[in-house]
Scaffold this active site. Structure first.
Site, PDB file in Angstrom:
ATOM      1  CE  LYS A 160      14.970  38.189  35.946  1.00  0.00           C
ATOM      2  NZ  LYS A 160      15.446  37.974  34.541  1.00  0.00           N
ATOM      3  CG  HIS A 195      12.508  29.102  34.189  1.00  0.00           C
ATOM      4  ND1 HIS A 195      13.614  29.344  34.957  1.00  0.00           N
ATOM      5  CD2 HIS A 195      12.531  30.041  33.208  1.00  0.00           C
ATOM      6  CE1 HIS A 195      14.278  30.379  34.459  1.00  0.00           C
ATOM      7  NE2 HIS A 195      13.642  30.810  33.398  1.00  0.00           N
ATOM      8  NE  ARG A 223      19.562  37.311  43.308  1.00  0.00           N
ATOM      9  CZ  ARG A 223      19.512  38.290  42.412  1.00  0.00           C
ATOM     10  NH1 ARG A 223      18.802  38.143  41.315  1.00  0.00           N
ATOM     11  NH2 ARG A 223      20.176  39.406  42.603  1.00  0.00           N
ATOM     12  CB  SER A 264      15.572  40.152  40.064  1.00  0.00           C
ATOM     13  OG  SER A 264      16.150  39.860  38.829  1.00  0.00           O
ATOM     14  CE1 TYR A 266      23.008  35.788  40.713  1.00  0.00           C
ATOM     15  CE2 TYR A 266      22.971  37.037  42.762  1.00  0.00           C
ATOM     16  CZ  TYR A 266      23.164  36.988  41.398  1.00  0.00           C
ATOM     17  OH  TYR A 266      23.499  38.136  40.707  1.00  0.00           O
ATOM     18  CE  LYS A 313      20.387  48.996  40.855  1.00  0.00           C
ATOM     19  NZ  LYS A 313      19.877  49.445  42.161  1.00  0.00           N
TER      20      LYS A 313
HETATM   21  P1  A3P Z   1      19.200  41.503  39.254  1.00  0.00           P
HETATM   22  O1  A3P Z   1      17.892  41.809  38.599  1.00  0.00           O
HETATM   23  O2  A3P Z   1      19.114  41.489  40.750  1.00  0.00           O
HETATM   24  O3  A3P Z   1      20.295  42.385  38.762  1.00  0.00           O
HETATM   25  P2  A3P Z   1      17.908  35.078  35.717  1.00  0.00           P
HETATM   26  O4  A3P Z   1      19.156  34.856  34.939  1.00  0.00           O
HETATM   27  O5  A3P Z   1      17.460  33.886  36.489  1.00  0.00           O
HETATM   28  O6  A3P Z   1      16.871  35.696  34.882  1.00  0.00           O
HETATM   29  O7  A3P Z   1      18.295  36.118  36.866  1.00  0.00           O
HETATM   30  C1  A3P Z   1      18.610  37.431  36.543  1.00  0.00           C
HETATM   31  C2  A3P Z   1      19.433  38.028  37.666  1.00  0.00           C
HETATM   32  O8  A3P Z   1      20.777  37.517  37.590  1.00  0.00           O
HETATM   33  C3  A3P Z   1      19.528  39.520  37.508  1.00  0.00           C
HETATM   34  O9  A3P Z   1      19.620  40.022  38.836  1.00  0.00           O
HETATM   35  C4  A3P Z   1      20.823  39.686  36.738  1.00  0.00           C
HETATM   36  O10 A3P Z   1      21.406  40.957  36.839  1.00  0.00           O
HETATM   37  C5  A3P Z   1      21.680  38.601  37.379  1.00  0.00           C
HETATM   38  N1  A3P Z   1      22.757  38.129  36.501  1.00  0.00           N
HETATM   39  C6  A3P Z   1      22.740  37.974  35.158  1.00  0.00           C
HETATM   40  N2  A3P Z   1      23.910  37.534  34.708  1.00  0.00           N
HETATM   41  C7  A3P Z   1      24.714  37.416  35.780  1.00  0.00           C
HETATM   42  C8  A3P Z   1      26.087  37.013  35.947  1.00  0.00           C
HETATM   43  N3  A3P Z   1      26.840  36.668  34.920  1.00  0.00           N
HETATM   44  N4  A3P Z   1      26.579  36.988  37.196  1.00  0.00           N
HETATM   45  C9  A3P Z   1      25.826  37.346  38.260  1.00  0.00           C
HETATM   46  N5  A3P Z   1      24.537  37.734  38.161  1.00  0.00           N
HETATM   47  C10 A3P Z   1      23.987  37.772  36.935  1.00  0.00           C
END
Ligand code: A3P
Length: 322
Positions: A70, A130, A152, A160, A218, A289
């Site tokens: 996340k 991870h 982040r 998230s 991030y 989001k």
């Molecule tokens: P939110 O839940 O705050 O919206 P991970 O990829 O490590 O699982 O993290 C997921 C988080 O990254 C989520 O945050 C998701 O919406 C966001 N995310 C996914 N794709 C993204 C992108 N292309 N650019 C920016 N943020 C992104």
């Protein structure tokens, strides 16, 4: 090699029995974590982890993309994949248009023979994980390959993380109280947590191995995407040429990998990854989001103070601000 893997799997049950477990009460006991080498993991991913630790053979040219869940993993994977494959594909032919970014890059914890074949045939140096730094397969450290680590703001990570696990377990917000998820996270009981120790492991390694580990934030990637993408490309050995910059290649990659674009693709709206097990998930769960500061919609003042204090204390002396 098959025999080696089978005998490892039978020995795994013995390993699980020795590990401390944590049953997430806020997820109604549907998800059990196992503490392995100081960090929480799920049973599915732990099996792959142990196989990877025993068998993964890194090349010095490999590039490891690492993160705690996340923190922007999906975005980092998409960007790195688009960067290293840009001579082969453009923004209308990229596999990212039809495949979730996670499936474009081998994942250490899903390590199996198929993964090895995919990696060998892909011609891409990228591998993802991870895992905390201290749990990386020895050959990865010995190879001295490059590592990119994304982190982040902890407050947005916990929100998230809460939604992601809640959605996977098909629990409503009423059934999965955020306050309990928050407390669990602050006690270090999160998947691949404690979150601060995960970051600290890579931060320390980056101090010890200058030039081999790039830490990306991030929030910086959001604020200054173009320059951070250039920095990433340069670090992993695929810098943009002047001609490419003039031709708008950087902008095209930024656009291709943007949240708006990826989250609107059919594969990411209706596809599924890992159809079975505790980690079974729908692709859309990776795109929520993508906002900085969404934590404000969930935190009380006390929660903010508590997590800020905790992170300040844990990160003190690192210069990292979360
Ligand atoms: P939110 O839940 O705050 O919206 P991970 O990829 O490590 O699982 O993290 C997921 C988080 O990254 C989520 O945050 C998701 O919406 C966001 N995310 C996914 N794709 C993204 C992108 N292309 N650019 C920016 N943020 C992104």
């Amino acid at each position: 090699r098959n025999l080696k893997i089978i005998s490892s799997i039978s020995a795994m049950e013995d390993i699980f029995e020795t590990l401390v477990q944590h049953n997430c009460s806020w997820l109604k006991g549907r998800f059990t974590f196992y503490k392995y080498q100081g960090f929480w993991n799920s049973k599915d991913l732990l099996e792959g982890t142990i196989l990877a630790q025993q068998n993964f053979k890194a090349q010095p040219s490999d590039v490891l993309l690492s993160s705690c869940p996340k923190t922007g993993t999906t975005w980092l994977k998409a960007l790195a994949f688009a960067i290293v494959t840009r001579a082969k594909f453009d923004d209308s032919t990229s596999p990212l248009l039809t495949t979730l970014a996670h499936e474009c890059i081998p994942f250490l914890e899903k390590y199996d023979e198929e993964t090895q074949v995919i990696q060998k045939n892909s011609g891409s140096p990228l591998v993802a994980t991870h895992l905390p730094y201290a749990s990386l397969p020895e050959s990865l450290i010995a190879s001295n390959c490059k590592i990119v680590y994304i982190y982040r703001n902890a407050k947005d990570v916990v929100v998230s993380y809460y939604h992601y696990l809640r959605e996977i377990q098909k629990l409503s917000m009423e059934d999965a109280p955020f306050e309990e998820a928050f407390e669990d996270f602050c006690q270090g009981n999160s998947l691949y947590g404690p979150y601060w120790d995960h970051i600290l492991g890579y931060w320390k390694a980056s101090m010890e191995r200058p030039g081999r580990i790039l830490l990306l934030k991030y929030e910086d990637l959001k604020r200054d995407t173009r320059n951070e993408v250039k920095r990433l490309a340069e670090f992993i050995g695929y810098p943009f040429s002047v001609e490419e910059e003039k031709a708008g290649v950087v902008e095209n990659i930024v656009k291709l990998c943007s949240f708006e674009n990826l989250s609107s693709l059919e594969v990411n709206k209706s596809g599924r990854v890992r159809a079975e097990g505790q980690g079974a998930t729908e692709n859309r769960f990776f795109f929520r989001k993508a906002k900085d500061g969404d934590w404000e919609n969930y935190f009380t003042d006390e929660m903010k103070d508590k997590l800020d204090k905790l992170m300040d204390q844990k990160m003190s002396g690192t210069g990292l601000i979360l």
